[in-house]
Design an enzyme around this catalytic site. Structure first.
Site, PDB file in Angstrom:
ATOM      1  N   ALA A  15      24.940  19.092  60.243  1.00 33.19           N
ATOM      2  CA  ALA A  15      25.835  19.862  61.116  1.00 33.19           C
ATOM      3  C   ALA A  15      25.111  20.888  61.978  1.00 33.19           C
ATOM      4  O   ALA A  15      25.735  21.578  62.777  1.00 33.19           O
ATOM      5  CB  ALA A  15      26.895  20.565  60.261  1.00 33.19           C
ATOM      6  N   ARG A  17      23.058  20.501  64.460  1.00 34.83           N
ATOM      7  CA  ARG A  17      22.977  20.167  65.893  1.00 34.83           C
ATOM      8  C   ARG A  17      23.584  18.780  66.140  1.00 34.83           C
ATOM      9  O   ARG A  17      23.984  18.091  65.200  1.00 34.83           O
ATOM     10  CB  ARG A  17      21.530  20.210  66.391  1.00 34.83           C
ATOM     11  CG  ARG A  17      20.592  19.286  65.654  1.00 34.83           C
ATOM     12  CD  ARG A  17      19.184  19.319  66.273  1.00 34.83           C
ATOM     13  NE  ARG A  17      18.368  18.297  65.658  1.00 34.83           N
ATOM     14  CZ  ARG A  17      17.614  18.490  64.574  1.00 34.83           C
ATOM     15  NH1 ARG A  17      17.576  19.686  63.999  1.00 34.83           N
ATOM     16  NH2 ARG A  17      16.910  17.484  64.075  1.00 34.83           N
ATOM     17  N   ASN A  93      26.597  12.267  57.983  1.00 34.38           N
ATOM     18  CA  ASN A  93      26.076  12.158  59.348  1.00 34.38           C
ATOM     19  C   ASN A  93      24.577  12.420  59.447  1.00 34.38           C
ATOM     20  O   ASN A  93      23.922  11.954  60.379  1.00 34.38           O
ATOM     21  CB  ASN A  93      26.857  13.135  60.248  1.00 34.38           C
ATOM     22  CG  ASN A  93      26.190  13.354  61.587  1.00 34.38           C
ATOM     23  OD1 ASN A  93      26.283  12.525  62.483  1.00 34.38           O
ATOM     24  ND2 ASN A  93      25.473  14.475  61.731  1.00 34.38           N
ATOM     25  N   TYR A 155      13.134  -0.639  66.363  1.00 33.65           N
ATOM     26  CA  TYR A 155      13.971   0.264  65.541  1.00 33.65           C
ATOM     27  C   TYR A 155      14.485  -0.494  64.312  1.00 33.65           C
ATOM     28  O   TYR A 155      15.646  -0.392  63.934  1.00 33.65           O
ATOM     29  CB  TYR A 155      15.134   0.801  66.397  1.00 33.65           C
ATOM     30  CG  TYR A 155      15.906   1.937  65.780  1.00 33.65           C
ATOM     31  CD1 TYR A 155      15.266   3.095  65.334  1.00 33.65           C
ATOM     32  CD2 TYR A 155      17.292   1.868  65.647  1.00 33.65           C
ATOM     33  CE1 TYR A 155      15.984   4.134  64.764  1.00 33.65           C
ATOM     34  CE2 TYR A 155      18.017   2.906  65.086  1.00 33.65           C
ATOM     35  CZ  TYR A 155      17.358   4.038  64.640  1.00 33.65           C
ATOM     36  OH  TYR A 155      18.065   5.084  64.083  1.00 33.65           O
ATOM     37  N   ALA A 160      18.372  -1.886  59.970  1.00 37.01           N
ATOM     38  CA  ALA A 160      18.597  -2.378  58.605  1.00 37.01           C
ATOM     39  C   ALA A 160      19.393  -1.364  57.773  1.00 37.01           C
ATOM     40  O   ALA A 160      20.308  -1.736  57.032  1.00 37.01           O
ATOM     41  CB  ALA A 160      17.256  -2.673  57.941  1.00 37.01           C
ATOM     42  N   ALA A 161      19.089  -0.076  57.893  1.00 34.70           N
ATOM     43  CA  ALA A 161      19.825   0.943  57.123  1.00 34.70           C
ATOM     44  C   ALA A 161      21.278   1.006  57.574  1.00 34.70           C
ATOM     45  O   ALA A 161      22.207   1.100  56.757  1.00 34.70           O
ATOM     46  CB  ALA A 161      19.167   2.317  57.294  1.00 34.70           C
TER      47      ALA A 161
HETATM   48  P1  NAP Z   1      20.176  15.074  65.637  1.00 33.42           P
HETATM   49  O1  NAP Z   1      20.626  15.788  66.836  1.00 33.42           O
HETATM   50  O2  NAP Z   1      18.718  14.836  65.421  1.00 33.42           O
HETATM   51  O3  NAP Z   1      20.763  15.792  64.342  1.00 33.42           O
HETATM   52  C1  NAP Z   1      20.455  15.305  63.072  1.00 33.42           C
HETATM   53  C2  NAP Z   1      21.053  16.215  62.041  1.00 33.42           C
HETATM   54  O4  NAP Z   1      20.611  15.776  60.741  1.00 33.42           O
HETATM   55  C3  NAP Z   1      20.603  17.647  62.221  1.00 33.42           C
HETATM   56  O5  NAP Z   1      21.672  18.516  61.924  1.00 33.42           O
HETATM   57  C4  NAP Z   1      19.509  17.795  61.181  1.00 33.42           C
HETATM   58  O6  NAP Z   1      19.440  19.130  60.761  1.00 33.42           O
HETATM   59  C5  NAP Z   1      20.047  16.900  60.059  1.00 33.42           C
HETATM   60  N1  NAP Z   1      18.972  16.486  59.161  1.00 33.42           N
HETATM   61  C6  NAP Z   1      17.808  15.866  59.483  1.00 33.42           C
HETATM   62  N2  NAP Z   1      17.048  15.708  58.399  1.00 33.42           N
HETATM   63  C7  NAP Z   1      17.735  16.257  57.359  1.00 33.42           C
HETATM   64  C8  NAP Z   1      17.487  16.389  55.965  1.00 33.42           C
HETATM   65  N3  NAP Z   1      16.350  15.931  55.413  1.00 33.42           N
HETATM   66  N4  NAP Z   1      18.420  16.995  55.199  1.00 33.42           N
HETATM   67  C9  NAP Z   1      19.572  17.469  55.743  1.00 33.42           C
HETATM   68  N5  NAP Z   1      19.874  17.343  57.046  1.00 33.42           N
HETATM   69  C10 NAP Z   1      18.976  16.740  57.836  1.00 33.42           C
HETATM   70  O7  NAP Z   1      20.861  13.625  65.528  1.00 33.42           O
HETATM   71  P2  NAP Z   1      22.212  13.045  66.147  1.00 33.42           P
HETATM   72  O8  NAP Z   1      21.846  12.288  67.361  1.00 33.42           O
HETATM   73  O9  NAP Z   1      23.251  14.094  66.203  1.00 33.42           O
HETATM   74  O10 NAP Z   1      22.555  11.964  65.038  1.00 33.42           O
HETATM   75  C11 NAP Z   1      23.460  12.209  63.996  1.00 33.42           C
HETATM   76  C12 NAP Z   1      23.717  10.889  63.266  1.00 33.42           C
HETATM   77  O11 NAP Z   1      24.208   9.941  64.188  1.00 33.42           O
HETATM   78  C13 NAP Z   1      22.442  10.302  62.660  1.00 33.42           C
HETATM   79  O12 NAP Z   1      22.725   9.742  61.394  1.00 33.42           O
HETATM   80  C14 NAP Z   1      22.067   9.207  63.644  1.00 33.42           C
HETATM   81  O13 NAP Z   1      21.384   8.140  63.040  1.00 33.42           O
HETATM   82  C15 NAP Z   1      23.437   8.775  64.141  1.00 33.42           C
HETATM   83  N6  NAP Z   1      23.398   8.162  65.470  1.00 33.42           N
HETATM   84  C16 NAP Z   1      22.926   8.828  66.556  1.00 33.42           C
HETATM   85  C17 NAP Z   1      22.899   8.191  67.789  1.00 33.42           C
HETATM   86  C18 NAP Z   1      22.382   8.857  69.042  1.00 33.42           C
HETATM   87  O14 NAP Z   1      22.194   8.153  70.047  1.00 33.42           O
HETATM   88  N7  NAP Z   1      22.160  10.144  69.065  1.00 33.42           N
HETATM   89  C19 NAP Z   1      23.355   6.869  67.905  1.00 33.42           C
HETATM   90  C20 NAP Z   1      23.825   6.238  66.775  1.00 33.42           C
HETATM   91  C21 NAP Z   1      23.856   6.891  65.566  1.00 33.42           C
HETATM   92  P3  NAP Z   1      18.130  19.889  60.234  1.00 33.42           P
HETATM   93  O15 NAP Z   1      16.976  19.447  61.064  1.00 33.42           O
HETATM   94  O16 NAP Z   1      18.531  21.313  60.385  1.00 33.42           O
HETATM   95  O17 NAP Z   1      18.012  19.489  58.792  1.00 33.42           O
END
Ligand code: NAP
Length: 265
Positions: A15, A17, A93, A155, A160-161
């Site tokens: 949450a 970002r 998420n 990717y 796969a995940a």
């Molecule tokens: P993001 O901006 O990089 O944010 C990722 C979030 O996960 C951050 O709040 C980060 O916070 C947290 N995080 C990372 N490592 C962590 C850990 N070890 N423990 C706890 N929290 C952790 O990514 P996003 O683009 O918003 O993506 C969010 C989700 O949507 C992900 O699962 C991603 O695979 C999925 N998704 C994204 C896209 C896209 O195009 N952006 C597309 C499809 C799916 P901290 O660094 O503060 O821990």
């Protein structure tokens, strides 16, 4: 439309970002009591201040590394306590799977990245499940990337995940149905966050392209002329967590602006 999320205890992982932040703020706007989880406590504290201003309810920040089992268990215990014994909604998420070339990718990268995105989701669901069961129901919404159905050579760990998590969502929904726990997934395609920019850099390197070329290729299928905003995804997550989605479980809703080819996706 009244989503009936008012006063619900909603745990949102990742949450600090991006998409997770938008989900937490979307839930707060509906009056939910948000428990926000990620590693960056400073960013979480800022979010919680914004969430409280929107919801006029309490909101809690829990700093944790969700790739670790013990941390997952601590988070759920803290969330349960903050919620007065309840957890109404879990939004899984947090994810940070890296792209890259298959033959160059060390074993540790696969294991490390799956310990958050795959095992983190599974462990969080397993930990909240008995709490939801005891209170008579709940919602689990998994954010599962569209890479699940769109394999890309640069990717593979992500594809796969995510494919595994679509399967997990459906199977867990069967188990949850017996006790009022509805389990769904939202599948974003490209979404404008920091993560998207990082992925473009990693995949461009693996494909031998410039970042601009990679971005142009990746964004070409979006006929609406843009990729998703985090709020586009958050709105669907809030709907699925709401009372207005009481007969929806086991499915994965794609939010991709029509980019996916194939009518059954
Ligand atoms: P993001 O901006 O990089 O944010 C990722 C979030 O996960 C951050 O709040 C980060 O916070 C947290 N995080 C990372 N490592 C962590 C850990 N070890 N423990 C706890 N929290 C952790 O990514 P996003 O683009 O918003 O993506 C969010 C989700 O949507 C992900 O699962 C991603 O695979 C999925 N998704 C994204 C896209 C896209 O195009 N952006 C597309 C499809 C799916 P901290 O660094 O503060 O821990």
């Amino acid at each position: 439309m009244n989503l009936e999320l008012n006063d619900k205890v909603v745990v949102v992982t990742g949450a600090s970002r991006g998409i997770g932040r938008a989900i937490a703020l979307g839930m707060a706007a509906e009056g939910a009591r948000v428990v926000a989880v990620a590693r960056d406590k400073t960013a979480l504290d800022k979010l919680v201040t914004e969430a409280r201003a929107r919801s006029k309810k309490d909101a809690v920040a829990v700093g944790a590394d969700l790739s670790q089992l013990a941390e997952v268990e601590r988070v759920v215990e803290e969330a349960r306590r903050a919620g007065g014994g309840r957890i109404d909604v879990l939004v899984n998420n947090a994810g940070a799977i890296r792209g890259g070339g298959f033959l160059d990718m060390p074993d540790a990268q696969w294991l490390n990245d799956w310990s958050l995105k795959l095992m983190g989701y599974i462990r969080m669901a397993r930990a909240v499940f008995p709490i939801m069961k005891a209170q008579g129901g709940g919602r689990i919404v998994n954010v599962v990337g569209a890479a699940a159905r769109n394999p890309t050579a640069t990717y593979l760990p992500g594809g796969a995940a995510n494919a595994a998590l679509v399967n997990f969502t459906k199977g867990l929904a069967d188990l949850g149905a017996e006790c009022g726990i509805l389990v769904t997934a939202v599948s974003p395609a490209a979404t404008r966050t920091e993560r998207w920019d990082q992925l473009m850099e990693q995949q461009a390197k693996a494909a031998g392209k410039t970042v601009d070329e990679m971005r142009a290729t990746a964004q070409a299928p979006y006929k609406l002329g843009r990729i998703a905003t985090p709020e586009d995804i958050a709105d669907v997550v809030c709907f699925l967590a709401s009372a207005r989605a009481s007969f929806i479980t086991g499915i994965c809703i794609t939010v991709d602006g029509g980019a996916t080819r194939g009518v059954y996706a």
